[in-house]
Enzyme design. Structure first.
Site: not given
Ligand code: FAD
Length: 378
Positions: A68, A188, A280, A284, A375
């Site tokens: 993309h 957008y 979001p 990022k 971006y």
């Molecule tokens: P998470 O994916 O939240 O994973 C954390 C894990 O920890 C989860 O599985 C949870 O169940 C587990 N957990 C929590 N508490 C506990 C506990 N007490 N004990 C055991 N396990 C636990 N980012 C991008 O880069 N590009 C995008 O296009 C983008 N689009 C998005 C669209 C939306 C609608 C949203 C909401 C977010 C978007 N993001 C995007 C952000 C991205 O999804 C998050 O930044 C990403 O999921 C972060 O990853 P993580 O592993 O840090 O956390």
């Protein structure tokens, strides 16, 4: 090594540590089926693809991901496109749904001999002892703990320090439609009713966003109401109909950001949303998470395999400038996409600034290069 959370951060970290021969247990609150179907991110930056490919974690995304390179802006002044693949550093996104990436990473981690305890809820973390206590009272300990448990996790509570928080005051209805993308570009749309966004996910699934008032109940937005509003804000009469389908996800996301400083304490290290939550608006979050875990995996491998903790000691220092740079761009995007409501003097002033920003982005090559670099870059 204990890792809390089987999201992108915890799973990439676990895979990288297994490749270094380090014993790793991931503790995840949800079931495997739940995390493998949780739709969120999709846009992976060039740096994320480099990290995944460089660590043997990109087979799925290289086979099925879509490249993309263009985004577009629509407003009452017309429409313009930016081919960011030809601007800035010439980098592009690879679109691959987060749940597919998580599924690939789980399979690979298990293949590499890692262990995941699903449906196991962590209640607290003792950073000094590198020990976690589960909800059922059991305790697990390791040499280090990685807190990759997202924005609502418990590990950030075990890191004393400052938490810088910003509520941007706007909310999005985040939607996934069972419909092909309506256009090639990320769109957008800036409209007096609020922002609307369009982002491809796969050939059959498209993400849409609608700015909604804070506290909105997503169930109040029926499919028909959403499509009507998307058509209006995206000016479909002028630019063409959207390809419609059933909405398979609708949730309200409040645009908030926070940064912890430091993101480590004793033998606990935070990564991903646990370390810093980013709105979001500029896609990022997952990309920042991968940037952090690459540094963390390298630092942990030095410590465990060579007894050298110098990189671990400077983990926060190495990550925080990059986290703030991403936050700054995300904040800039929020100001670009959301106009004020109302007709008062302040609203007029703010709307005029928004227009000036958009015009500058449309007409200034220097501004476009800055946009493209930030971006796609981390
Ligand atoms: P998470 O994916 O939240 O994973 C954390 C894990 O920890 C989860 O599985 C949870 O169940 C587990 N957990 C929590 N508490 C506990 C506990 N007490 N004990 C055991 N396990 C636990 N980012 C991008 O880069 N590009 C995008 O296009 C983008 N689009 C998005 C669209 C939306 C609608 C949203 C909401 C977010 C978007 N993001 C995007 C952000 C991205 O999804 C998050 O930044 C990403 O999921 C972060 O990853 P993580 O592993 O840090 O956390």
């Amino acid at each position: 090594m204990l890792i809390i959370g089987a999201g992108p951060a915890g799973l990439v970290l676990g895979n990288m540590l297994r490749a270094e021969g380090i014993h790793c247990v991931i503790v995840e609150r949800q079931s495997r089926a739940h995390v493998e179907s949780r739709a969120r991110a999709g846009f992976l930056a060039a740096n994320s693809v480099r990290i995944l490919a460089g660590n043997g974690l990109a087979a799925g995304l290289l086979a099925a991901g879509q490249q993309h390179d263009t985004c577009a802006f629509r407003s009452d002044r017309g429409q313009f496109e930016l081919n960011y693949g030809e601007l800035g550093r010439g980098e592009i996104h690879t679109v691959y749904p987060q749940q597919d990436l998580v599924r690939d990473l789980i399979a690979e981690f298990l293949d590499r001999g890692g262990e995941i305890l699903f449906e196991t809820d962590v209640a607290s973390v003792d950073a000094r002892q590198a020990r976690i206590t589960l909800r059922d009272g059991r305790q697990l300990s390791g040499r280090y703990v990685a807190g990759c448990d997202g924005r609502h996790g418990v590990s950030r509570q075990a890191v004393p320090g400052r938490r810088f928080q910003r509520d941007h005051g706007v909310s999005w209805l985040a939607l996934l439609a069972e419909a092909p993308p309506s256009m090639a570009a990320v769109m957008y749309a800036i409209h007096p009713n609020g922002f609307a966004g369009h982002m491809a996910r796969t050939a059959t699934i498209t993400r849409y966003y609608l700015q909604v008032p804070r506290g909105t109940d997503p169930e109040m937005w029926t499919d028909d109401r959403v499509w009507d509003e998307l058509h209006l804000r995206m000016r479909a009469d002028e630019y063409g109909e959207l390809k419609q389908g059933r909405f398979i996800e609708r949730r309200v996301v409040d645009m908030t950001s926070d940064v912890l400083d430091p993101i480590q304490h004793e033998r606990l290290f935070l990564a991903g949303d646990a370390a810093s939550l980013i709105s979001p608006s500029a896609a990022k979050g997952a990309n920042l998470a991968l940037m952090e875990v690459e540094l963390l995996a390298h630092a942990l491998a030095r410590a465990v395999n060579h007894g050298d903790e110098r990189l671990l000691a400077r983990y926060s220092q190495d990550c925080l400038p990059r986290i703030w740079r991403a936050q700054e761009f995300s904040h800039w995007m929020i100001n670009l996409l959301h106009g004020p409501s109302g007709d008062g003097h302040d609203a007029f002033f703010a709307r005029s600034l928004q227009r000036a920003r958009l015009e500058s982005l449309q007409n200034s090559r220097t501004h476009q290069d800055f946009f493209a670099e930030n971006y796609v870059g981390i």
